[in-house]
Design a protein around this motif. Structure first.
Motif, PDB file in Angstrom:
ATOM      1  N   UNK A  21       0.838  -1.204   0.000  1.00  0.00           N
ATOM      2  CA  UNK A  21       0.000   0.000   0.000  1.00  0.00           C
ATOM      3  C   UNK A  21       0.875   1.256   0.000  1.00  0.00           C
ATOM      4  N   UNK A  22       1.971   1.216   0.766  1.00  0.00           N
ATOM      5  CA  UNK A  22       2.850   2.387   0.844  1.00  0.00           C
ATOM      6  C   UNK A  22       3.477   2.696  -0.513  1.00  0.00           C
ATOM      7  N   UNK A  23       3.912   1.648  -1.225  1.00  0.00           N
ATOM      8  CA  UNK A  23       4.503   1.849  -2.562  1.00  0.00           C
ATOM      9  C   UNK A  23       3.441   2.396  -3.524  1.00  0.00           C
ATOM     10  N   UNK A  74       1.241   6.931  -6.658  1.00  0.00           N
ATOM     11  CA  UNK A  74       0.082   7.770  -6.989  1.00  0.00           C
ATOM     12  C   UNK A  74       0.352   9.226  -6.623  1.00  0.00           C
ATOM     13  N   UNK A  75       1.011   9.448  -5.479  1.00  0.00           N
ATOM     14  CA  UNK A  75       1.327  10.816  -5.090  1.00  0.00           C
ATOM     15  C   UNK A  75       2.259  11.478  -6.108  1.00  0.00           C
ATOM     16  N   UNK A  76       3.209  10.687  -6.614  1.00  0.00           N
ATOM     17  CA  UNK A  76       4.149  11.239  -7.605  1.00  0.00           C
ATOM     18  C   UNK A  76       3.428  11.587  -8.906  1.00  0.00           C
ATOM     19  N   UNK A  77       2.592  10.658  -9.377  1.00  0.00           N
ATOM     20  CA  UNK A  77       1.822  10.940 -10.590  1.00  0.00           C
ATOM     21  C   UNK A  77       0.885  12.114 -10.366  1.00  0.00           C
ATOM     22  N   UNK A  78       0.321  12.159  -9.168  1.00  0.00           N
ATOM     23  CA  UNK A  78      -0.613  13.217  -8.816  1.00  0.00           C
ATOM     24  C   UNK A  78       0.045  14.596  -8.863  1.00  0.00           C
ATOM     25  N   UNK A 120     -17.303  -1.991  -2.776  1.00  0.00           N
ATOM     26  CA  UNK A 120     -18.248  -1.170  -3.538  1.00  0.00           C
ATOM     27  C   UNK A 120     -18.179   0.290  -3.143  1.00  0.00           C
ATOM     28  N   UNK A 121     -17.789   0.570  -1.910  1.00  0.00           N
ATOM     29  CA  UNK A 121     -17.654   1.972  -1.509  1.00  0.00           C
ATOM     30  C   UNK A 121     -16.613   2.674  -2.383  1.00  0.00           C
ATOM     31  N   UNK A 122     -15.494   1.980  -2.620  1.00  0.00           N
ATOM     32  CA  UNK A 122     -14.465   2.569  -3.474  1.00  0.00           C
ATOM     33  C   UNK A 122     -14.936   2.725  -4.904  1.00  0.00           C
ATOM     34  N   UNK A 123     -15.626   1.684  -5.433  1.00  0.00           N
ATOM     35  CA  UNK A 123     -16.114   1.751  -6.802  1.00  0.00           C
ATOM     36  C   UNK A 123     -17.191   2.821  -6.952  1.00  0.00           C
ATOM     37  N   UNK A 142      -7.677   8.520  -3.515  1.00  0.00           N
ATOM     38  CA  UNK A 142      -6.743   7.393  -3.393  1.00  0.00           C
ATOM     39  C   UNK A 142      -6.803   6.774  -2.002  1.00  0.00           C
ATOM     40  N   UNK A 143      -6.731   7.618  -0.979  1.00  0.00           N
ATOM     41  CA  UNK A 143      -6.745   7.100   0.388  1.00  0.00           C
ATOM     42  C   UNK A 143      -8.081   6.449   0.718  1.00  0.00           C
ATOM     43  N   UNK A 144      -9.159   7.010   0.199  1.00  0.00           N
ATOM     44  CA  UNK A 144     -10.484   6.427   0.466  1.00  0.00           C
ATOM     45  C   UNK A 144     -10.593   5.026  -0.136  1.00  0.00           C
TER      46      UNK A 144
END
Length: 326
Positions: A13-15, A20-24, A260-263, A304-306
């Motif tokens: 998850x950390x990687x 994602x943070x870098x792309x963000x 489903x919450x994420x989707x 992302x975090x959600x």
């Protein structure tokens, strides 16, 4: 979950978060345009009202004139300190802007996931019990077809028919603007009226997954000895299906709810824009349109975090409910 596996999972998850943070950080800056070019423009238009000197002053004020490496380092340090930055468009902390819009989106997502689970599981149990019959084939085709249609497309169809053609629902917004409500209840009813079509679109999109889980589980257990024993005892069909049968589908259904919450959160981003609903989805569109870099980054970080949190919770709860899973 064993400690080593938990560490490995958290490392993954950390990687993922780091990537994602870098792309963000880099993706908004790769888009054409500039926050100060479109700052005072109407949405979707490019219009400049600032002189070159003003633009350079604003860029220096927000630190956008520094080398990308320095901006990236400040961005990562800010995130580690819980600082998402300052919105160029809204003139507020990004965290505050997101927090103000969040209840609208969570309302849509929470209600739609709950309704999707109830409707999908109900018809999935019926379909599994009636396997290989006309009812099963009809329900299977119906739910599979619905699940393949994007949520925003369903939203557009609902909007055109029930909103524009029949005029039963408002075409946009989360509530009626400039209206004096006689009571709190009237305001709540107005909010529910505005949210019904977006909730319906998200619910229809999510029903297929719950239907398939309930149906497949019911098909796999319908001939089990304990189900035959329940029939032999003369128990009602409802009790056999929704008590003895559904208990065995409880584990995958609970896991599916968290996923489903994420989707649904991802689907809400598009559906909100169809209905111009004042949640995170519309906020993200506004941020992208106006090139509000800090706000774009903040919304994507929150999303992302959600999603990752929901995936992790589903993993943890699945293992808690079934310790046999390694």
């Amino acid at each position: 979950m064993k400690p080593n596996r938990r560490k490995m999972k958290l490392s993954q998850y950390a990687v993922t978060i780091l990537l994602i943070l870098t792309l963000n950080f880099f993706l908004p800056r790769l888009m054409p345009g500039d926050p100060f070019t479109v700052l005072s423009a109407d949405e979707g238009e490019v219009h400049t009202t600032y002189s070159e000197e003003d633009i350079q002053r604003y860029r220096a004020y927000y630190g956008l004139d520094r080398p990308l490496v320095h901006q990236y380092a400040s961005y990562m340090i800010g995130i580690l300190q819980g600082d998402l930055g300052y919105s160029i468009q809204f003139k507020q902390d990004v965290g505050t802007v997101i927090f103000n819009r969040l209840p609208w989106t969570l309302f849509l997502v929470g209600i739609s996931v709950g309704l999707s689970a109830l409707i999908g599981v109900f018809f999935g149990v019926i379909s599994g019990y009636k396997k290989n019959t006309g009812i099963d084939q009809f329900l299977y085709s119906f739910f599979i077809t619905l699940s393949e249609i994007p949520g925003f497309m369903i939203g557009l169809l609902l909007l055109f028919f029930f909103g524009a053609y029949l005029n039963l629902f408002p075409l946009s917004g989360g509530m009626t603007h400039f209206r004096d409500y006689a009571s709190r209840g009237e305001q709540i009813l107005d909010i529910l009226h505005h949210s019904l079509l977006p909730i319906t679109a998200l619910t229809i999109t999510g029903m297929g997954g719950f239907y398939l889980i309930a149906r497949n589980t019911m098909v796999s257990i319908i001939d089990k000895p304990y189900m035959m024993m329940a029939k032999a005892k003369g128990l009602s069909r409802t009790r056999i299906l929704f008590y003895h049968g559904l208990k065995n589908a409880f584990l995958p259904i609970v896991t599916r709810i968290f996923l489903s919450f994420g989707q649904a959160m991802g689907g809400a981003l598009l559906v909100e824009n169809v209905f111009n609903y004042p949640g995170i989805g519309r906020l993200m569109r506004e941020a992208v349109t106006l090139r509000d870099y800090p706000l774009i980054q903040g919304v994507f970080i929150f999303m992302t975090l959600f999603v990752l949190s929901m995936n992790y919770l589903s993993d943890v709860i699945y293992k808690r409910l079934d310790p046999r899973v390694i």
